[in-house]
Structures are given as C-alpha cells and as structure tokens.
Design a protein around this motif. Sequence first.
Motif: not given
Length: 854
Positions: A397-400, A412-416, A447-456
């Motif tokens: 979340i901090k990275g996002i 924002d989270l729901a849209r992502l 959506l292209k970031s590593d932090v998102w991949a880790s979360l998703y």
Amino acid sequence: MAQRIKKSQQKEKKSPAQHKKYVYYLWALFAIGAVGLAVFFFLLSKTDLPSFEDLENPDFELATNVYADKGELLGRYYIENRVPIKFEDLNPHLVQALLATEDKRYYKHAGIDFKALGRVAVKTAVLQQRSSGGGSTISQQLAKLLYTNRPARNILERSLQKLKEWITAVKLERSYTKEEIMAMYLNEFDFINGAHGIQSAAETYFGKDQDELEVQEAALLVGMLKNPSLYRPDRFPENAKGRRNTVLFLMESANHFNEAARDSISDIPVDVSKFKRSTHIDGLAPYFRSELAKDLRHLLSDEMYLKPDGTKYNIYRDGLKVYTTIDYKMQALAEEKMVEHMRETQEKYFKEWKGKDPWTYNDEKIPLTLKADALDQSIKSTDRYQGMLKKTFGEQIKGIEDILSAPLRGVDLARLIKSAKNKGEITRLLSIKHINRKQAENYTKILKSDVWASLYNAWDSFEKEVKEVFDKKIKMTIFSYAKGMETDTLMSPLDSLKYHRMQLQTGVVAMNPTNGHVKVWIGGVNHKYFKYDHVRTDRQVGSTFKPFIYSSAIFFKGISPCFKIEDVPYTITPGEGNFQLAKPWTPKNARGEYSRESMTLYEALRKSMNTASVYLMKQLGDTRAVRGLIHNMGLDSSSRRSTGDYRIPAQPSIALGAADLTVMEMTGAYATFANNGVYNKPIYIKRIEDKNGKVIYHATPEEQIVLDPKRNYVMVDMLKYATSTAGGFAGVKSDYGGKTGTTNDHTDGWFVGITPDLVVGTWVGGEDKWIRFRTFANGQGSRMARPFFSKFLSALEKSSEIEYDSSLSFEKPSSDLGIEIDCEQYEINNPTRIIEDGDDFFDDDFEEDFEDDF
C-alpha cells in the motif's frame, strides 16, 4: 612561666589584626558568593525560562463553549476540556481548601516561602523525615505546570528545575495578583479523566458546575492536587476519602469550621454516581454541534474575523463563546419525541422486511449489482477491514501511495482490482468521467508495478480471510432503541453492518418564522452510531414542493382554492408554453389511478393529486414563475450541482417535487407562509465572543418580502385544510397546517408543518435508496414523518417550561382578500372555470420585475 605569659600577651596584641583579616575574608567570600549566585540566577534566567511577555500571555488550550438560546451549555470543542474560571467566580470552599492545604502563608510571601523551605530542610536533612511536607508555593506549582516540559532525571536536574520554578514564581507574582494566580492554577491543573481545570473536574466527577460544589466535594478535588492518579475517586474511593478528610482537617485548623462540623463532613461517603468522562458528542444536539464546528471553521477563516495578529481563531484551543438560537428545552423534547416516533417506524420497517434481505431482494428497480457494490464499499470502509488490509499489505500500500502521491482510497483499490481482471476497465472509467486522465495514468502505472503484482497475487487469499472474519459471529455492542440506545449481542460483522445500514434516519428542523431562529436541529437517530447529518443533506422533496406551485398560481393568476379541476391525465406537449420539452409529459397520480371526478384545489392539495399540480403548471406556462418565487423563499434557483445541472430543474417535473433539497431549506421556505409572506433566512449563530468577551461576529438578519399578505393567507388556509382530516392531532390547540411528501418507491417521507409560532420540517428515510418500506401504506410521508410533528406539537402545548404560544392564530388581513376562499360563495359567483388554456400568464409588471431579478 614569665616567658609563656609574655608570648601570650604578644598573641593577644596580634589577635585584633588577625580578626580583622578573617572578617575581611569572610565578607569577600560572601560578596563573591552573592555575586556568583546573582550571576548564576541571571544566566539561569536567560535559558529556557519564560519572559514577562510569556507570563502575561500564557499559552492555555481553552475549550470553546457552545451555548443555547438562554445561556445553557450545549457542549464544547476542545483538545483539552478546559474552561477558565475567574477568581471572583470560584467556589469559596475551593479557595479555603486550596490555601489551607497547599499554601497557608500564601499572602505572606512573594512566590517563595523561605520559612516553609527551612522547615522542609530541617525535617529532611536533620530529622531524616521522608514525609516532611512540601515547600512549593501555589505560585511555584503553577510555574511547574506552565513551563516544566519534562521530569528531572537526576538530582542536578531536579535542583536546576527547582531554581527555575523559584525564578518563574517570582516573575508570576510580579505579573499577576494573588487571586489571579490561584485561579490560573486551578484552571490549568489536570485532574485526569479528560478533566482539565477545576470546572471540568467538577463536571466530570460530580456532574455539576464548580460553584455548586459542596465543601466535601471541593475538599476532594483539592486533595487530588497532590496526586490525581492516586486520589481519583472513580477508581480509588478510599484513597480519595482519606485525602479529602486530611484537607478537611487542615481547613478546620485554618478555622473554616469547628471539629464537630469537620467530623460530620468527614463521615459523608464519596459519591461518584454522576462520574462521567466528557466527549465532544456529550449533551444535546450533537448533530447540530458537529455541523456548527464546520461552519465556525469556515466563518472564522474570513479576513473580517481574524485575530488581531492576523491568524485564524482555533475553536479547539482559543476558548471562544458561541451563542446559538437553539432552545435547550425544546431540543430535548424534540429528541425525546424523535426517538419515540422512530422506534415505532423502525419496528414497522423490520416487520415488513422480516425474512428478506434488502441487498438481495430483487424489486426490479435498483440493480442487484449496484447494491452488492455498495455493500462491498461499506465493508471496505470499516476500521476492521482497513486494519486487516494494512496488516497484510502494508508495504504494498505504501508503494502504491507513492505512485498515487496520495492515500489509497477504498474506491481506488476496488477500481484497480476490477481493472486487473478486465483490461478495458480503465478506458471505460475514463469514458464515463469517473476518473480523469491523470488518474488513468496512475492506475496504469500501478498495475504494471511490482508492488501491485505482490498484492494481487495474494488478493484472493486475503478476500477469503476477510469473508471468514466478517461472517464469524462475535460479541459486540450495537445500536438499539432499548434503554441506553444500544445493546450487547452476538452477531457477525457483516450482519452488524447490514443491521446498522437498515436503520431509518431522520432530519428535523424547527424554527421561529418571525425571526428565522432555528430552535431545534436533529440530524439523525443517534450520533454515536450514525455520524452523518441529514438536516443539510439533499433529498428529493416529493409533494412538499406542491405548495410552491399552488402559491405561484394564487400569487400570479389570482386563482381561488375553490376552483375545481378534473382528476384526469394532463399532458404538457413539446412546444407548449416555454417548457421546451422534447417529448410529451403525462405524469400519473401516486398510485397510478384517476378518479375522473371534479375536485377543488383545496381537495387536490389535501389528497396530493399530481394531476392538479400538472394542470396548474400548464396554466403557468413556464417554470420561471415558480423558480422565481421560491428563489425569494431561500431556495436558490440559480445554484447548480457539480454536473452543471440546476439544483431546482427548469423542468415542469418540479410540479411533482423532482428536486433534491435540504430539510433546512424546506423549513425556511415554509416559514414564509407562517410569517405572513415574509421570508427570514434561517439563523442559528447569534454571536461569537473571544475568551475575553470581545464580540468577534454578530449575526445580521436577512428578510425578504415574498407574498402579499392576502394571497399568502389563501395559501395558509389551503395548508390548514390539507391537514384538517389528518390523524394524530386530537386535542391539539394550535393553529396549524402543513404538507406531506413521498418520493418514488417510498424512498423519502416528508412533512413540513406550520404554526404562527413555529415551523417544523421533518424527513425520514434510509441512507441507501433501497432501505425503504415495501408498501405505500407505511412508506408515505403521512406515516413516516407527519406523526412526529403531531406528537411534538402536542407535547409542546402540554409543557409549562417551553416558550411556545399555542393561542396564536395565522394573521388574516382585515380587508377583502381579493380571492374567494368560501367555496359556497365561489360556486355562486363562478359557475364556470376562471382559467382557460392559453391565458396570458405574465402581466407587464411581473415580466419587468422577473427580468430584473434574473
């Protein structure tokens, strides 16, 4: 022998010279010591000690008091709940106890009691007594409270700290009188439990003002000065009683009463039955005070109301006094009747929905997906969910948020999440203008970031955990209409969320129509559980708007309420009048039925027939007349929403109440009828004073003549007739009238009632549009909102403590009204219609005035 005597005589001859030298050395040492001590104190005074300017302007954090119309305290805004009390207003018992206990030679020293210091030194150093009594004066204790930032860590720091207290105490004595210092000390002391200062302490521990304290209560609070944690009566009543009795003994020693009186008082048990920690929401009108805080911050940011130094007043620190128009006793009665009415209404609601879930019930009106999304957003906004989210995905979340350069919102989270599952989602959101170009770019980058991949990658597992947590039953306290307005139960967090969303809410305003003073403000059923205020929330007004259509016809066309129309469908066609419709508009009555009978406008308004309102709108030929009239009644027809649309549409549908307005606005507009056609802008802040009593702001009444008294009385007579057969008014003596309102699918229930002395607007409904009654029988305004008005009015009349005059009557002009309201006479005089399609609507004078106004 002779030789020894001779040497002795020689020594005696030298002794005067030697004695003189010793005396010189002693004086030199004394002088050096005195100078050194002076230099030491001088250098010490140049460290972090307060200046005389600081002492004369101490930085107290003072609570702002909010007062009702007759001076009763409604509540406070504060960081520290501190209300300054002047010495002359202090309870004499407090002063006597303070001096007898803390500083009996107070009036004999200048800040430092050297006699007391000597006593402490002898008892401590010589007699080795640990409990040697304190040597600090009240002035020193105040200095310590005001300017000691942290506790001393060793004997050197303690010594330096004590020296600083001495210097500051002496400075205080030079800057203030003895009485001012005593008052400052009692005002500044922290009695814990959120009680800052003696006034707050009296309220917290004994439920009364400090000037009402009895001697044993005053002695207890003074006893707490030694150690508030040890002698707090709510947790250690025996300790508190023992310390209190010590204070009483010292008061006896100071001759404030005799031994017999002291023994009698000492036997009184410690009573903490009224102990209560104060919070911002304590007291009456919590919704009003919450909204008032917003208005005060906005008002006091204006350049006209800044401090002399150019900074803004802070309502939580600056000790302001805000005087309002709220009637304390009337507000209390209204809240009582609101709870009574809403309890009954809620029981009917749960009975209608028994065995059904509003979120899964398909009424084919609101898509189930919309309900599910709303419930999902409600879950995500809870503290429970947010705590789980941060615990599991804190780093991601901090990275996002770094990418967003803003906090990650639930939306924002729901849209992502949705965008990760559906590739075209961001483009869709952009096309429907739910997000802007910058947001779209940020979402894509995330959506292209590593932090998102880790979360998703861990999202499905997290969602499963959330479901398990929200479905598991746990012990909790929920809102209830039971005693105390809450109850303990076993319920899952999800069911709790739904249960609280299913609670119907209300908004109520009562105001004096003659001056615009708001006397009652109720923004919901319980502020602890439901923070959102519904007094200034836009809701569709339904048929409560119809009197504005009728009054426009009366005012501009001179139409009589005895005029008859047929209850049949009426159509406004494209090109008709100045409505600029693209297609024909033929609205139906609320139940989709037509009686096909002829009825007077009196009857049409009482039955709230849509056909009559459409007919009158056709005769007006334009919405400008209605919108112009209500503009002068406080309903700003020129204001627009963020979408650019008018808040009050320039469409004929306003005849049926297709406008979203607030309870405050509707109540103010109806007050025009009750005040002989004169509009007074609602006022709830009378004035604001600073901590010294200087007036910062004073309200200026705003008045507007809207309707001439004759035509206004015609409208008042129609509103009286509209409620003439309504239930619930048995025994009511007041001259009253009003109009109900019900919106599509029973989403909103309204009633605005008028009397010559008070106008009351009431709205009832759910926070979600699907939280509504399923049947018209229970969902109409006459069931949801009007019963509150009748109960409140009846209770007002029975109260001997509230200033409400039920003997007043609406003022009827003595001369001829110019419009017949006696329907028998009207039939004789007007056997045929007086209004025909195609009649010229505007006269020259109105046309000219209208263009000037708009």
